[in-house]
Scaffold this motif. Structure first.
Motif, PDB file in Angstrom:
ATOM      1  N   TRP A  21      42.287  44.558  37.485  1.00 16.76           N
ATOM      2  CA  TRP A  21      40.859  44.334  37.727  1.00 16.76           C
ATOM      3  C   TRP A  21      40.150  45.587  38.257  1.00 16.76           C
ATOM      4  O   TRP A  21      38.940  45.706  38.167  1.00 16.76           O
ATOM      5  CB  TRP A  21      40.625  43.137  38.638  1.00 16.76           C
ATOM      6  CG  TRP A  21      41.361  43.140  39.955  1.00 16.76           C
ATOM      7  CD1 TRP A  21      40.864  43.503  41.173  1.00 16.76           C
ATOM      8  CD2 TRP A  21      42.717  42.717  40.182  1.00 16.76           C
ATOM      9  NE1 TRP A  21      41.820  43.340  42.146  1.00 16.76           N
ATOM     10  CE2 TRP A  21      42.963  42.864  41.565  1.00 16.76           C
ATOM     11  CE3 TRP A  21      43.728  42.233  39.364  1.00 16.76           C
ATOM     12  CZ2 TRP A  21      44.209  42.546  42.147  1.00 16.76           C
ATOM     13  CZ3 TRP A  21      44.951  41.916  39.942  1.00 16.76           C
ATOM     14  CH2 TRP A  21      45.188  42.072  41.303  1.00 16.76           C
ATOM     15  N   HIS A  65      45.637  39.414  36.604  1.00 22.57           N
ATOM     16  CA  HIS A  65      44.913  38.341  37.289  1.00 22.57           C
ATOM     17  C   HIS A  65      44.548  37.324  36.224  1.00 22.57           C
ATOM     18  O   HIS A  65      43.906  37.666  35.241  1.00 22.57           O
ATOM     19  CB  HIS A  65      43.646  38.916  37.951  1.00 22.57           C
ATOM     20  CG  HIS A  65      43.295  38.298  39.255  1.00 22.57           C
ATOM     21  ND1 HIS A  65      42.956  36.973  39.386  1.00 22.57           N
ATOM     22  CD2 HIS A  65      43.212  38.831  40.493  1.00 22.57           C
ATOM     23  CE1 HIS A  65      42.683  36.719  40.664  1.00 22.57           C
ATOM     24  NE2 HIS A  65      42.839  37.832  41.364  1.00 22.57           N
ATOM     25  N   TRP A 142      46.503  33.790  46.365  1.00 23.43           N
ATOM     26  CA  TRP A 142      45.460  33.855  47.381  1.00 23.43           C
ATOM     27  C   TRP A 142      44.502  32.699  47.120  1.00 23.43           C
ATOM     28  O   TRP A 142      44.113  32.455  45.981  1.00 23.43           O
ATOM     29  CB  TRP A 142      44.684  35.176  47.351  1.00 23.43           C
ATOM     30  CG  TRP A 142      43.501  35.088  48.274  1.00 23.43           C
ATOM     31  CD1 TRP A 142      43.534  35.095  49.631  1.00 23.43           C
ATOM     32  CD2 TRP A 142      42.133  34.890  47.897  1.00 23.43           C
ATOM     33  NE1 TRP A 142      42.259  34.923  50.138  1.00 23.43           N
ATOM     34  CE2 TRP A 142      41.389  34.804  49.099  1.00 23.43           C
ATOM     35  CE3 TRP A 142      41.467  34.788  46.680  1.00 23.43           C
ATOM     36  CZ2 TRP A 142      40.004  34.617  49.106  1.00 23.43           C
ATOM     37  CZ3 TRP A 142      40.082  34.594  46.682  1.00 23.43           C
ATOM     38  CH2 TRP A 142      39.373  34.514  47.894  1.00 23.43           C
ATOM     39  N   GLU A 182      49.244  35.323  50.235  1.00 19.96           N
ATOM     40  CA  GLU A 182      48.310  36.274  50.844  1.00 19.96           C
ATOM     41  C   GLU A 182      47.348  35.536  51.771  1.00 19.96           C
ATOM     42  O   GLU A 182      46.829  34.480  51.415  1.00 19.96           O
ATOM     43  CB  GLU A 182      47.538  36.963  49.708  1.00 19.96           C
ATOM     44  CG  GLU A 182      46.472  37.944  50.139  1.00 19.96           C
ATOM     45  CD  GLU A 182      45.822  38.619  48.918  1.00 19.96           C
ATOM     46  OE1 GLU A 182      46.343  38.464  47.781  1.00 19.96           O
ATOM     47  OE2 GLU A 182      44.800  39.288  49.114  1.00 19.96           O
ATOM     48  N   LYS A 184      43.833  35.642  54.408  1.00 20.38           N
ATOM     49  CA  LYS A 184      42.549  36.343  54.573  1.00 20.38           C
ATOM     50  C   LYS A 184      41.735  35.622  55.625  1.00 20.38           C
ATOM     51  O   LYS A 184      41.577  34.411  55.575  1.00 20.38           O
ATOM     52  CB  LYS A 184      41.809  36.382  53.230  1.00 20.38           C
ATOM     53  CG  LYS A 184      40.429  36.998  53.292  1.00 20.38           C
ATOM     54  CD  LYS A 184      39.905  37.229  51.871  1.00 20.38           C
ATOM     55  CE  LYS A 184      38.429  37.518  51.870  1.00 20.38           C
ATOM     56  NZ  LYS A 184      37.930  37.888  50.537  1.00 20.38           N
ATOM     57  N   ASP A 217      47.219  42.032  52.844  1.00 16.75           N
ATOM     58  CA  ASP A 217      46.098  42.771  52.260  1.00 16.75           C
ATOM     59  C   ASP A 217      45.431  43.476  53.425  1.00 16.75           C
ATOM     60  O   ASP A 217      44.955  42.825  54.371  1.00 16.75           O
ATOM     61  CB  ASP A 217      45.145  41.795  51.555  1.00 16.75           C
ATOM     62  CG  ASP A 217      43.984  42.498  50.869  1.00 16.75           C
ATOM     63  OD1 ASP A 217      43.373  43.389  51.499  1.00 16.75           O
ATOM     64  OD2 ASP A 217      43.667  42.164  49.720  1.00 16.75           O
ATOM     65  N   HIS A 220      42.096  42.288  55.040  1.00 24.79           N
ATOM     66  CA  HIS A 220      41.908  40.873  55.382  1.00 24.79           C
ATOM     67  C   HIS A 220      42.084  40.529  56.857  1.00 24.79           C
ATOM     68  O   HIS A 220      42.593  39.454  57.191  1.00 24.79           O
ATOM     69  CB  HIS A 220      42.872  40.016  54.550  1.00 24.79           C
ATOM     70  CG  HIS A 220      42.496  39.932  53.100  1.00 24.79           C
ATOM     71  ND1 HIS A 220      43.144  39.135  52.192  1.00 24.79           N
ATOM     72  CD2 HIS A 220      41.504  40.549  52.400  1.00 24.79           C
ATOM     73  CE1 HIS A 220      42.590  39.263  50.991  1.00 24.79           C
ATOM     74  NE2 HIS A 220      41.592  40.126  51.101  1.00 24.79           N
ATOM     75  N   ASP A 244      48.648  44.417  49.574  1.00 26.21           N
ATOM     76  CA  ASP A 244      47.469  44.690  48.764  1.00 26.21           C
ATOM     77  C   ASP A 244      46.752  45.786  49.542  1.00 26.21           C
ATOM     78  O   ASP A 244      46.118  45.521  50.570  1.00 26.21           O
ATOM     79  CB  ASP A 244      46.556  43.446  48.697  1.00 26.21           C
ATOM     80  CG  ASP A 244      46.803  42.602  47.460  1.00 26.21           C
ATOM     81  OD1 ASP A 244      47.760  42.884  46.728  1.00 26.21           O
ATOM     82  OD2 ASP A 244      46.028  41.651  47.241  1.00 26.21           O
ATOM     83  N   ASP A 252      35.885  42.539  53.770  1.00 26.47           N
ATOM     84  CA  ASP A 252      36.881  42.776  52.719  1.00 26.47           C
ATOM     85  C   ASP A 252      36.261  43.748  51.720  1.00 26.47           C
ATOM     86  O   ASP A 252      35.945  43.384  50.592  1.00 26.47           O
ATOM     87  CB  ASP A 252      37.220  41.425  52.061  1.00 26.47           C
ATOM     88  CG  ASP A 252      38.372  41.529  51.084  1.00 26.47           C
ATOM     89  OD1 ASP A 252      39.135  42.506  51.165  1.00 26.47           O
ATOM     90  OD2 ASP A 252      38.499  40.630  50.235  1.00 26.47           O
ATOM     91  N   ASP A 287      44.755  46.642  45.749  1.00 23.30           N
ATOM     92  CA  ASP A 287      43.799  45.582  45.411  1.00 23.30           C
ATOM     93  C   ASP A 287      42.427  46.133  45.760  1.00 23.30           C
ATOM     94  O   ASP A 287      41.982  46.019  46.904  1.00 23.30           O
ATOM     95  CB  ASP A 287      44.099  44.299  46.194  1.00 23.30           C
ATOM     96  CG  ASP A 287      43.076  43.208  45.882  1.00 23.30           C
ATOM     97  OD1 ASP A 287      42.309  43.366  44.914  1.00 23.30           O
ATOM     98  OD2 ASP A 287      43.040  42.196  46.615  1.00 23.30           O
TER      99      ASP A 287
HETATM  100  C1  PSV Z   1      40.886  38.087  47.816  1.00 21.99           C
HETATM  101  O1  PSV Z   1      39.848  38.689  48.492  1.00 21.99           O
HETATM  102  C2  PSV Z   1      41.795  39.104  47.155  1.00 21.99           C
HETATM  103  O2  PSV Z   1      42.205  40.067  48.073  1.00 21.99           O
HETATM  104  C3  PSV Z   1      42.961  38.448  46.480  1.00 21.99           C
HETATM  105  O3  PSV Z   1      44.064  39.305  46.409  1.00 21.99           O
HETATM  106  C4  PSV Z   1      42.422  38.205  45.132  1.00 21.99           C
HETATM  107  O4  PSV Z   1      43.320  37.801  44.168  1.00 21.99           O
HETATM  108  C5  PSV Z   1      41.778  39.544  44.896  1.00 21.99           C
HETATM  109  O5  PSV Z   1      41.133  39.796  46.127  1.00 21.99           O
HETATM  110  C6  PSV Z   1      40.861  39.618  43.766  1.00 21.99           C
HETATM  111  O6  PSV Z   1      39.974  40.700  43.858  1.00 21.99           O
END
Ligand code: PSV
Ligand code: MN
Length: 389
Positions: A21, A65, A142, A182, A184, A217, A220, A244, A252, A287
């Motif tokens: 992505w 994704h 997530w 994951e 957050k 992540d 997060h 991540d 974020d 990420d």
């Molecule tokens: C959610 O904010 C996240 O960190 C997760 O990893 C999602 O899959 C990803 O972002 C998508 O951008």
């Protein structure tokens, strides 16, 4: 004394996974800015990822994704894996997406309605099917689930629903496959989030079993959170599945890793080194979203930032550090760590790259490759990839 040959060897084997992505268009809830030359298909995302790997030598896998990278047609996901292989890549973690359907307004796997929970679990099971086809090892979960208002739903019942759904997916995992959970702190839910922190993720993973591990992540957490402590703790418990990586200034932000706080990244990587994270199965994934900057160079820069933090972490004189700590010499111990952090590791990394048969300067190599001009000229028409914000 640190063993330079060992440092170089570790740097050569480190692998940083890039996210599909990050190659597509992205933005904030205010605007997605389209860029020229952006991929129009998962295969074109892999073509871009191959450029990152070609110049860095340490980005051999790409996370998908689903459904952003959904592929139809006869050769399906196996065909995508083949496309990756032909470019010297492999497909990495499969990231689930249970946050963009209208059905998920009140959550997915924790939704009060069993029918919606069924749909969400169905999607997660489909992701495991995809892993079977792509040879991916990790299912990355997530959940946007949570509530916006006190009283909106039963917080504890939502945990029960989460546990039940996760257990069904866990049971479906094959040999050598893992579930990475994951957490957050908040967003898109603003009052409660169903997996808000490492403790909640850890508790679920512990109950599920050894194939379930926690993903950190870096964006997060609440401001000021000591992320390296979390990393040290999860490694000690054998529950750190991966990272991540990205940078945050406020929430974020998904900015380039190591851009906002390179010292924090170094402290995290030091705990990885200290905790045996290179020999344990820890996935180093990016990420990120490159909303205003050129995407491929930003991803190359990010990989380099991870390498620089890692190199510094590997350079810490652990013997001297242990001595100073044992002697209770606070300043000396701190100085050992800071000496490593203050080292300019760019010459070392240039050497490492040359020894790997790469250009010492990945960004210059990318610029010279002409890829940026090629994709702008060739990727005309069609629908650019994006995450649809
Ligand atoms: C959610 O904010 C996240 O960190 C997760 O990893 C999602 O899959 C990803 O972002 C998508 O951008
Ligand atoms: Mn993430």
């Amino acid at each position: 004394m640190t063993d330079l040959a060992a440092v170089k060897a570790a740097l050569k084997t480190q692998a940083v996974e890039t996210p599909s992505w990050a190659y597509g268009n992205s933005g904030t809830r205010f605007k997605v800015f389209a860029q020229q030359g952006v991929p129009r298909s998962p295969k074109e995302k892999l073509d871009d990822a191959a450029q990152v790997h070609a110049v860095t030598g340490v980005a051999p896998t790409v996370a998908l994704h689903i459904p952003w990278d959904k592929v139809d047609g006869p050769d399906g996901y196996a065909g995508l894996a083949k496309h990756a292989e032909e470019r010297g890549l492999r497909l990495g973690a499969i990231n689930s997406n249970t946050f963009q359907d209208d059905d998920y307004r009140l959550g997915s796997i924790c939704h009060p309605d069993a029918a919606v929970r069924r749909k969400a679990v169905g999607h997660l099971l489909e992701c495991v099917d995809i892993m079977d086809a792509t040879g991916s090892k990790d299912l990355k979960l997530w959940f946007a689930d949570g509530t916006n208002y006190p009283g909106q739903d039963d917080i504890r019942a939502r945990q029960d629903r989460l546990a039940e759904g996760l257990a069904e997916v866990y049971a479906r995992l094959g040999e050598g496959q893992r579930m990475l959970l994951e957490y957050k702190l908040f967003e898109p839910s603003f009052y409660t989030t169903d997996v808000p922190d490492w403790g909640t993720a850890y508790a679920h993973c512990l109950k599920l079993g050894p194939k379930a591990q926690v993903v950190v992540d870096t964006g997060h957490h609440a401001p000021g959170t000591n992320i390296e402590f979390i990393v040290a703790t999860l490694l000690r418990e054998g529950k750190l599945g991966g990272f991540d990586f990205n940078s945050r200034f406020y929430a974020d932000d998904d900015l380039m890793v190591g851009a906002a706080d390179p010292f924090q990244l170094f402290r995290i990587m030091y705990e990885v080194v200290r905790g045996g994270g290179f020999t344990a199965d820890v996935a180093f994934m990016l990420d990120q979203c490159h909303n205003i900057e050129a995407k491929i160079p930003a991803i190359i820069r990010s990989v380099m930032n991870v390498q620089e933090a890692t190199a510094k972490a590997l350079l810490v004189d652990r013997g001297a550090l242990a001595d100073a700590q044992a002697a209770g010499d606070v300043l000396a111990a701190n100085a050992v760590l800071m000496d490593a952090y203050d080292t300019d590791v760019r010459p070392l990394l240039r050497e490492v790259r040359e020894e790997m048969g790469l250009d010492a300067d990945p960004l210059a190599a990318y610029r010279r490759s002409g890829w940026a001009e090629k994709i702008v000229a060739e990727r005309v028409g069609g629908q650019q990839a994006g995450w649809g914000a």
